[in-house]
Scaffold this motif. Structure first.
Motif: not given
Length: 337
Positions: A267-280
């Motif tokens: 649809x006009x929107x979607x659920x999203x997950x952003x990932x941050x890797x703090x070992x980098x």
């Protein structure tokens, strides 16, 4: 997640008001409407005319102020009933002069609106002075009527602007309205503009020092600041590779982030997950550049692989792909190391 993703998120400014409500003046505020109060002055070239004051050449008469009736008319002595609604003052002037031409000596008429109630906008909420704002012939925009009402009573980043037109209501952050000229649309008669205080918050759970829902008033709150508000990651439990931000994004933005993916079924929107890797090491710089939004959810993965799998199962049925660094399932083996 890389810097290009962060930059695209900051630029995710799809138009709202200009598209949904338009940016034109549908009805001229110069037109007289039902309920408006008008004043009429009549002059004649002869001191002996119907409307002459009798003192010197070319006297005149002031007709008492009167509201425009529900039928849209006003009454003028010797001219009779004159249609006023949906006409400009100049058009009413011409109509009165035409009606008096055979009874008055070269009549000259001046018509003015002394009280405008039909061409007004109601401004309320967190403004210095709520009330009805008359519209001028040049037309006013949203920021104009807010300024006429005395301006907002608090900082703009704490406010949203709600505009109701007919049966339709749209809301936009005050900061967005100020920063994007295309959203500063013309208001129309009978619009209701409300400044609403909307406290913003984010939620943190998982392997953080404190699991909590936190309100914030900052104009811009970055991910590093948000984590600091809850005491940061729990050193004994947290997996530094698994900092996830869960939010709803527009599919228009997702097409920019992932042009290779087909979003036609969304649809006009979607659920999203952003990932941050703090070992980098670059992950720490991303913390400083990722802007948090209202109702964002931050999940910090536990170092236990079983806990990570549990969270992956929870979100996989509701979320679109993790932006950038592949999907949750593809990171499980790395998170468990």
């Amino acid at each position: 997640m890389n810097p290009n993703v962060v930059s695209a998120l900051d630029q995710n400014l799809d138009q709202q008001l200009a598209v949904t409500l338009g940016n034109s003046r549908k009805r001229s505020s110069a037109l007289i409407g039902v309920g408006d109060t008008v004043a009429i002055s009549i002059w004649e070239a002869s001191p002996d005319g119907l409307f002459s004051s009798g003192a010197g050449r070319g006297g005149g008469t002031q007709i008492p102020e009167q509201p425009v009736s529900e039928a849209g008319t006003i009454s003028v002595p010797y001219a009779g009933v004159i249609q006023a609604a949906n006409r400009t003052p100049d058009q009413v002037k011409e109509a009165v002069e035409k009606a008096l031409i055979r009874m008055a000596v070269q009549p000259q008429v001046l018509v003015s609106v002394v009280k405008n109630v039909s061409n007004t906008v109601t401004v309320t909420g967190e403004v210095a002075s709520s009330g009805r704002i008359p519209l001028s012939p040049r037309g006013e925009k949203l920021l104009d009527v807010i300024a006429i009402a005395g301006g907002p009573r608090m900082e703009s980043h704490q406010l949203s602007v709600q505009i109701t037109r007919g049966r339709r209501t749209e809301t936009i952050p005050m900061e967005r309205l100020i920063s994007d000229p295309t959203e500063n649309i013309y208001v129309q008669s009978d619009d209701v503009v409300a400044l609403i205080r909307q406290p913003r918050s984010f939620t943190v759970f998982g392997a953080s020092t404190a699991n909590a829902s936190v309100q914030f008033d900052e104009s811009q709150l970055y991910l590093n600041q948000a984590l600091a508000k809850v005491g940061g990651l729990n050193d004994e439990r947290a997996n530094a590779k698994g900092v996830f931000i869960y939010r709803t994004e527009s599919t228009k933005l997702l097409r920019r982030l992932m042009p290779e993916k087909d979003f036609s079924s969304y649809g006009p929107t979607a659920n999203v997950i952003y990932q941050v890797d703090l070992t980098d090491p670059s992950g720490f710089f991303l913390l400083k550049g990722f802007t948090l939004r209202n109702r964002d959810l931050i999940y910090i993965a536990n170092s236990s692989l079983a806990e990570v799998r549990k969270f992956a199962t929870l979100v996989s049925s509701t979320a679109a792909p993790i932006a950038q660094a592949a999907s949750v399932s593809n990171t499980l083996s790395d998170l468990g190391k």
